[in-house]
Scaffold this active site. Sequence first.
Site, mmCIF file in Angstrom:
data_model
loop_
_atom_site.group_PDB
_atom_site.id
_atom_site.type_symbol
_atom_site.label_atom_id
_atom_site.label_comp_id
_atom_site.label_asym_id
_atom_site.label_seq_id
_atom_site.Cartn_x
_atom_site.Cartn_y
_atom_site.Cartn_z
ATOM 1 N N ARG A 164 104.425 38.694 60.613
ATOM 2 C CA ARG A 164 103.834 37.739 59.410
ATOM 3 C C ARG A 164 104.539 36.356 59.379
ATOM 4 O O ARG A 164 103.674 35.350 58.895
ATOM 5 C CB ARG A 164 104.473 38.496 57.885
ATOM 6 C CG ARG A 164 103.642 37.669 56.919
ATOM 7 C CD ARG A 164 103.782 38.260 55.618
ATOM 8 N NE ARG A 164 103.096 37.737 54.572
ATOM 9 C CZ ARG A 164 103.083 38.028 53.259
ATOM 10 N NH1 ARG A 164 103.194 39.473 53.078
ATOM 11 N NH2 ARG A 164 102.614 37.362 52.459
ATOM 12 N N HIS A 215 97.995 20.585 51.128
ATOM 13 C CA HIS A 215 98.679 21.685 52.050
ATOM 14 C C HIS A 215 97.585 22.088 53.201
ATOM 15 O O HIS A 215 97.852 21.869 54.202
ATOM 16 C CB HIS A 215 98.872 22.927 51.437
ATOM 17 C CG HIS A 215 99.480 23.963 52.153
ATOM 18 N ND1 HIS A 215 100.536 23.930 52.604
ATOM 19 C CD2 HIS A 215 98.981 24.977 52.447
ATOM 20 C CE1 HIS A 215 101.092 24.836 53.395
ATOM 21 N NE2 HIS A 215 99.942 25.781 53.369
ATOM 22 N N HIS A 250 104.459 21.171 56.716
ATOM 23 C CA HIS A 250 105.605 20.875 55.789
ATOM 24 C C HIS A 250 106.445 19.679 55.699
ATOM 25 O O HIS A 250 106.704 19.158 54.747
ATOM 26 C CB HIS A 250 106.622 22.186 55.609
ATOM 27 C CG HIS A 250 106.158 23.219 55.322
ATOM 28 N ND1 HIS A 250 106.734 24.439 55.699
ATOM 29 C CD2 HIS A 250 105.114 23.583 54.490
ATOM 30 C CE1 HIS A 250 105.937 25.574 54.957
ATOM 31 N NE2 HIS A 250 104.974 25.152 54.267
ATOM 32 N N ARG A 268 109.975 44.882 34.104
ATOM 33 C CA ARG A 268 110.275 45.281 35.445
ATOM 34 C C ARG A 268 109.216 45.724 36.365
ATOM 35 O O ARG A 268 109.005 46.228 37.144
ATOM 36 C CB ARG A 268 111.128 46.472 35.441
ATOM 37 C CG ARG A 268 112.559 46.397 34.956
ATOM 38 C CD ARG A 268 113.327 47.480 35.398
ATOM 39 N NE ARG A 268 114.690 47.422 34.588
ATOM 40 C CZ ARG A 268 115.063 47.770 33.688
ATOM 41 N NH1 ARG A 268 114.134 48.614 32.995
ATOM 42 N NH2 ARG A 268 116.361 47.752 33.107
#
Length: 408
Positions: free
Chosen positions: A287, A310, A298, A163
């Site tokens: 953001r 990229h 893309h 977790r």
Amino acid sequence: MRSTTRRGHLAVDLAAITPGHLLTMTTSPTPSTRSSTNGWQVQRVEVDVPAHRYQVVIGAGALERLGALLHECCPGTRRAFVVADRAVAEGVGRQVMATLAEAGAAPIVAEVEASEASKTVAGAERLWQSMLDARLDRTAIVVALGGGVVGDLAGFVAATFMRGVDCVQVPTTLLAMVDASIGGKSAVNLPCAGGLAKNAVGVFRQPRRVICDPLVLATLPDRVLSAGLAECLKHAMISDPELATWMEAQQERIFARDAETLTALIARSAKVKAGIVARDEHEAGERTLLNLGHTFAHALEGALHESISHGEAVGLGLLAATEASRASAHWPGADPDRVERRLRALHLPTRAPTGCSLSVMLDLMGMDKKHRAGRWRLVLPVGEGACRVVDDPPREAVVAGWRRIGVT
Ligand code: GLY
């Protein structure tokens, strides 16, 4: 949603931007400090995410001091699980393992291939299993040593094992130092009909620290360095226009891998990202602006796969977005020629490779994550160091953007 950056948000003492000197940030919501520890010059950029505050620590020789830097942010004797790019595991990796061992972290290393094909559920499972087999518990620290792929995968494994355990990002490419390692995005890809659904499963979980050593960039190929510079230029166009001017002036020192110049560049670029992440951790608004140039990028990556990186695609996207902004009158004074000149100075392409047809590019843009209800959503520059999310931009402006980078 409308998000815009404001000029002057990141005030910088321009007098400090002289060759070979570190930058001095003056007023800022996310202070960056230059300090000396036993004579070691280091820059620290605060990422002020509520309840998850951490630092980006930048300094030549940081890797030699990794054990001590890890202890500062993750106190106590804790075991380190190092997820390392196979290509760096031999050289830098050995140094990292030695400093972690000296610091009592009893490190274990797991090597991964730095390709999108490794960023899978199976890849994550292999790492979870290794951690379990090594009897690691919730006190373990995952150290991500590599570029963006390694950071994403290691961050995801850290966020989910038991977790969630602490993760320290140790990026080894410029792109990962100024962008991917900061902000807590971690994910794996899923297979889909067209190939890979990138980052289809992931979480936001901030690292405990990001540690950047510009000395590791000494052996980075120029083309990979340039890819990172595209993200720095993006940050400049979002909210720090003087950074773009400075980068152009410093191009020789940057490509000579001058450590002080790179430290200054990383600190200043990281500061733009840190400020945005601190104000909008989960990409509910501001953001999104970090996707400047990315809708074009893309589409290029979707068509060209591995033959364009990229960063190279982002550089072209910045030029296309600037042209689209001028053509749609969002910024009539936009100067694509200047963006093109800057891309050239950073050794980045200014024309898309042959074989990209306009109709295919427009189709691929429709598959972008930001595409909503059949309408395009683009981030466009709207002034020097300012940009905005624009819904449904005119088709002819988008086409003008593509034409500017040679796609017809
Ligand atoms: N790379 C974009 C972001 O972290 O939001």
